[in-house]
Motif scaffolding. Structure first.
Motif, PDB file in Angstrom:
ATOM      1  N   ARG A  38      45.239  41.820  33.742  1.00 12.17           N
ATOM      2  CA  ARG A  38      46.158  42.649  34.533  1.00 12.17           C
ATOM      3  C   ARG A  38      45.558  43.998  34.912  1.00 12.17           C
ATOM      4  N   GLU A  39      44.260  44.056  35.030  1.00 13.62           N
ATOM      5  CA  GLU A  39      43.632  45.276  35.545  1.00 13.62           C
ATOM      6  C   GLU A  39      42.546  44.932  36.562  1.00 13.62           C
ATOM      7  N   GLY A  40      42.666  43.753  37.149  1.00 18.98           N
ATOM      8  CA  GLY A  40      41.816  43.426  38.298  1.00 18.98           C
ATOM      9  C   GLY A  40      40.394  43.027  37.997  1.00 18.98           C
ATOM     10  N   ILE A  41      40.085  42.645  36.746  1.00 17.38           N
ATOM     11  CA  ILE A  41      38.695  42.312  36.465  1.00 17.38           C
ATOM     12  C   ILE A  41      38.475  40.888  35.958  1.00 17.38           C
ATOM     13  N   CYS A  42      39.542  40.139  35.657  1.00 16.48           N
ATOM     14  CA  CYS A  42      39.289  38.838  35.026  1.00 16.48           C
ATOM     15  C   CYS A  42      39.335  37.668  35.994  1.00 16.48           C
ATOM     16  N   GLY A  43      40.097  37.780  37.051  1.00 18.58           N
ATOM     17  CA  GLY A  43      40.161  36.694  38.023  1.00 18.58           C
ATOM     18  C   GLY A  43      41.163  35.605  37.686  1.00 18.58           C
ATOM     19  N   ALA A  44      41.976  35.807  36.653  1.00 13.53           N
ATOM     20  CA  ALA A  44      42.939  34.764  36.274  1.00 13.53           C
ATOM     21  C   ALA A  44      44.116  34.704  37.231  1.00 13.53           C
ATOM     22  N   CYS A  45      44.613  35.842  37.663  1.00  7.44           N
ATOM     23  CA  CYS A  45      45.804  35.841  38.511  1.00  7.44           C
ATOM     24  C   CYS A  45      45.423  35.544  39.951  1.00  7.44           C
ATOM     25  N   GLY A  46      46.382  35.226  40.724  1.00 11.42           N
ATOM     26  CA  GLY A  46      46.122  34.982  42.129  1.00 11.42           C
ATOM     27  C   GLY A  46      47.135  34.020  42.704  1.00 11.42           C
ATOM     28  N   VAL A  47      47.927  34.499  43.634  1.00  9.51           N
ATOM     29  CA  VAL A  47      48.866  33.649  44.358  1.00  9.51           C
ATOM     30  C   VAL A  47      48.817  34.052  45.822  1.00  9.51           C
ATOM     31  N   CYS A  48      49.280  33.164  46.685  1.00  6.83           N
ATOM     32  CA  CYS A  48      49.375  33.500  48.102  1.00  6.83           C
ATOM     33  C   CYS A  48      50.705  34.187  48.354  1.00  6.83           C
ATOM     34  N   ILE A  49      50.646  35.396  48.868  1.00  3.20           N
ATOM     35  CA  ILE A  49      51.842  36.175  49.123  1.00  3.20           C
ATOM     36  C   ILE A  49      51.981  36.335  50.637  1.00  3.20           C
ATOM     37  N   ASP A  50      53.042  35.803  51.192  1.00  6.31           N
ATOM     38  CA  ASP A  50      53.234  35.793  52.645  1.00  6.31           C
ATOM     39  C   ASP A  50      51.981  35.271  53.360  1.00  6.31           C
ATOM     40  N   GLY A  51      51.416  34.203  52.809  1.00 10.42           N
ATOM     41  CA  GLY A  51      50.298  33.536  53.466  1.00 10.42           C
ATOM     42  C   GLY A  51      48.942  34.155  53.218  1.00 10.42           C
ATOM     43  N   ARG A  52      48.880  35.210  52.388  1.00 14.91           N
ATOM     44  CA  ARG A  52      47.593  35.855  52.136  1.00 14.91           C
ATOM     45  C   ARG A  52      47.296  35.879  50.646  1.00 14.91           C
ATOM     46  N   PRO A  53      46.143  35.344  50.240  1.00 12.89           N
ATOM     47  CA  PRO A  53      45.799  35.364  48.813  1.00 12.89           C
ATOM     48  C   PRO A  53      45.759  36.802  48.293  1.00 12.89           C
ATOM     49  N   HIS A  54      46.380  37.028  47.161  1.00  7.89           N
ATOM     50  CA  HIS A  54      46.483  38.359  46.541  1.00  7.89           C
ATOM     51  C   HIS A  54      47.302  39.339  47.382  1.00  7.89           C
ATOM     52  N   GLY A  55      48.017  38.865  48.381  1.00  6.72           N
ATOM     53  CA  GLY A  55      48.930  39.740  49.109  1.00  6.72           C
ATOM     54  C   GLY A  55      48.340  40.454  50.297  1.00  6.72           C
ATOM     55  N   PRO A  56      49.117  41.399  50.849  1.00  5.83           N
ATOM     56  CA  PRO A  56      48.763  41.998  52.136  1.00  5.83           C
ATOM     57  C   PRO A  56      47.602  42.993  52.098  1.00  5.83           C
ATOM     58  N   VAL A  57      47.272  43.517  50.936  1.00  4.02           N
ATOM     59  CA  VAL A  57      46.253  44.571  50.867  1.00  4.02           C
ATOM     60  C   VAL A  57      44.873  43.936  50.665  1.00  4.02           C
ATOM     61  N   THR A  58      43.871  44.389  51.413  1.00  5.52           N
ATOM     62  CA  THR A  58      42.526  43.827  51.253  1.00  5.52           C
ATOM     63  C   THR A  58      41.903  44.317  49.948  1.00  5.52           C
ATOM     64  N   HIS A  59      41.018  43.475  49.405  1.00  6.65           N
ATOM     65  CA  HIS A  59      40.198  43.817  48.242  1.00  6.65           C
ATOM     66  C   HIS A  59      41.023  44.244  47.025  1.00  6.65           C
ATOM     67  N   LEU A  60      42.024  43.432  46.686  1.00  6.33           N
ATOM     68  CA  LEU A  60      42.897  43.741  45.556  1.00  6.33           C
ATOM     69  C   LEU A  60      43.274  42.420  44.896  1.00  6.33           C
ATOM     70  N   THR A  61      43.442  42.451  43.556  1.00  6.54           N
ATOM     71  CA  THR A  61      43.977  41.268  42.887  1.00  6.54           C
ATOM     72  C   THR A  61      45.497  41.341  42.885  1.00  6.54           C
ATOM     73  N   THR A  62      46.137  40.215  42.642  1.00  2.22           N
ATOM     74  CA  THR A  62      47.606  40.173  42.628  1.00  2.22           C
ATOM     75  C   THR A  62      48.164  41.136  41.583  1.00  2.22           C
ATOM     76  N   CYS A  63      47.487  41.223  40.436  1.00  4.19           N
ATOM     77  CA  CYS A  63      47.997  42.095  39.367  1.00  4.19           C
ATOM     78  C   CYS A  63      47.914  43.560  39.750  1.00  4.19           C
ATOM     79  N   ALA A  64      46.979  43.900  40.644  1.00  2.45           N
ATOM     80  CA  ALA A  64      46.816  45.299  41.040  1.00  2.45           C
ATOM     81  C   ALA A  64      47.677  45.660  42.251  1.00  2.45           C
ATOM     82  N   LEU A  65      48.335  44.646  42.806  1.00  4.32           N
ATOM     83  CA  LEU A  65      49.199  44.878  43.976  1.00  4.32           C
ATOM     84  C   LEU A  65      50.520  45.490  43.514  1.00  4.32           C
TER      85      LEU A  65
END
Lengths: 254, 232
Positions: free
Chosen positions: A66-93
């Motif tokens: 949950r601090e963007g370094i492990c790569g475990a999380c990740g879902v498609c949010i409104d059609g975009r992996p890890h959500g609308p913000v570029t270069h971010l993990t889902t947990c950091a969104l």
């Protein structure tokens, strides 16, 4: 502004699938009193608490550091992996990225090579099997050498580190219109191809990892470059150019 | 485990093939555009140019077969990429969106298979029409330097006296531009030539290239329709 004033409500449409063999569907939920500073995963935690209280199955999703370094999380949010913000993990969104009252569609990282295990959890074992074919140094590279004994230019070292920043989350595959794993495989090949320790197995590595990538059923690359935008570590498609060079190089050396 | 061999039909092999053939075809399209500029000069210049090509004899046949092979290989590898894409994701998410820059995903990049398929069909028609005289005109002759040669200029001008052909060809040139908008930089990336410094340059150059090539071919049918006449 107090916390109470800074909370939002959302309509959620979440992919629910009980197991790998069942078919799934989107289910609507409503959630309120979500803090603007909450992470996307904390919002899902909050939803799950509500679901458990009501005696329903919580939404299954993966997370670890949950601090963007492990790569475990990740879902498609409104059609975009890890959500609308570029270069971010889902947990950091953060939920402040979403407007109050907005409908948010949450779906798994979708690719046939990443079969759904349950709800939003997919099996990314295909990546592990690609790594098994050459994503390591198996020759004896000795113990850690004296610093500066191996002369490696700063640019080369930095570039190899940029590739090594890959956390294997799979957003590249999920974002790719072709479900290609070229960015992942390219990064894994490039990080070794640039450094002296990687030279001995360089040719075989490129050939074997590409063969495994294809065997896993990932699609081919069409140079859309969507993966670079989706990558939480901003790994450049330069790594895909390297993948092609390394593969071509192997053609003349194998 | 011993390492596998290089496979041309692996995912990466196909990209190398699509890229190399794409680069070669872009070389051809530039040559074709430059050669066709003779159409603006007139009958003698254009027929002289085509006659010069025919003087190449066996070399021309080799070039023609080579070009056909380039088109075929480019199309087959690209169609295979498209088919593998279909196999790689059988369930689509209900919402799919781009994240924006640095993504290069555009309507152009997503429609390569459509623009490419139409262009392939066009190339076949185009060659049949002018090289093999599908709709007649193969027998047109003219004199250059006292020698009887094929009057391809007359066939071209007669064809583009018909507004339907003019409109059709102009529409195809727009599709060619769309295909090149993604194809130009993508071909260089496919053969591994682009690094982060060169990529923005190649991407911008691709836009310029697409516009110049499309515009060059776009104005030809219109010019011929409006201004060209067959010499008596």
């Amino acid at each position: 502004m107090t916390d109470a004033e800074n909370t939002r409500s959302y309509k959620l449409r979440i992919w629910r699938q009980p197991d790998a063999t069942s078919s799934g569907r989107l289910v609507d939920y409503e959630i309120s009193e979500v803090g603007a500073d909450a992470s996307f995963l904390e919002m899902l935690d909050q939803l799950n608490e509500n679901l458990v209280k009501k005696g329903e199955q919580p939404v299954a999703f993966e997370s670890d550091c949950r601090e963007g370094i492990c790569g475990a999380c990740g879902v498609c949010i409104d059609g975009r992996p890890h959500g609308p913000v570029t270069h971010l993990t889902t947990c950091a969104l953060r939920m402040r990225e979403f407007k109050d009252g907005e409908t948010i569609v949450v779906e798994p990282f979708r690719a046939n090579a990443f079969p759904v295990v349950k709800d939003l959890i997919v099996d990314r074992g295909a990546f592990d099997r690609v790594i098994e074919r050459g994503g390591y140094i198996s020759v004896n590279a000795g113990s850690a050498p004296e610093a500066n004994m191996l002369a490696i230019g700063k640019d080369t070292a930095e570039s190899a580190m940029d590739s090594a920043a890959c956390i294997g989350c799979g957003a590249c595959v999920a974002s790719c219109p072709n479900a290609s794993a070229s960015l992942f495989v390219g990064a894994k090949i490039r990080q070794m191809a640039l450094l002296p320790q990687g030279q001995v197995e360089r040719t075989g590595r490129a050939l074997a990892m590409v063969q495994q990538m294809d065997a896993e059923g990932f699609g081919d690359c069409s140079n859309h470059g969507e993966c670079e935008a989706a990558c939480p570590k901003a790994i450049s498609i330069e790594n895909i150019a390297t993948l092609r060079r390394e593969y071509l190089r192997a053609a003349f050396r194998s | 485990m011993s390492a596998p061999r290089f496979q041309l039909w692996s995912s990466v092999g196909k990209k190398l093939l699509t890229g190399v053939t794409g680069l070669a075809l872009m070389g051809f399209i530039v040559t074709h555009l430059l050669g066709n500029l003779n159409l603006f000069v007139g009958s003698e210049a254009f027929n002289g140019y085509t006659e010069a090509l025919h003087q190449m004899g066996a070399l021309l046949i080799v070039a023609e077969v080579g070009l056909a092979a380039l088109f075929l290989l480019h199309a087959i590898s690209a169609i295979q990429v498209w088919r593998d894409k279909k196999k790689a994701r059988s369930i689509q998410n209900s919402v799919v969106a781009t994240k924006g820059p640095p993504s290069k995903q555009t309507a152009f990049s997503r429609t390569m298979i459509i623009t490419g398929s139409i262009l392939l069909a066009f190339v076949i028609l185009h060659v049949a029409q002018f090289r093999f005289g599908l709709f007649g005109g193969l027998e047109y002759k003219t004199m250059i330097d006292g020698k009887e040669v094929r009057d391809l200029y007359r066939l071209v001008v007669e064809t583009f006296a018909n507004p339907a052909w003019v409109a059709g060809y102009m529409a195809v040139t727009l599709l060619l531009g769309a295909h090149l908008r993604h194809g130009f930089w993508s071909a260089f990336q496919s053969v591994g030539l682009l690094d982060p410094q060169l990529r923005p340059l190649a991407y911008s150059a691709g836009g310029v290239f697409a516009v110049i090539v499309a515009l060059g071919f776009f104005v030809m049918p219109m010019y011929l329709f409006l201004f060209a006449t067959v010499n008596p």
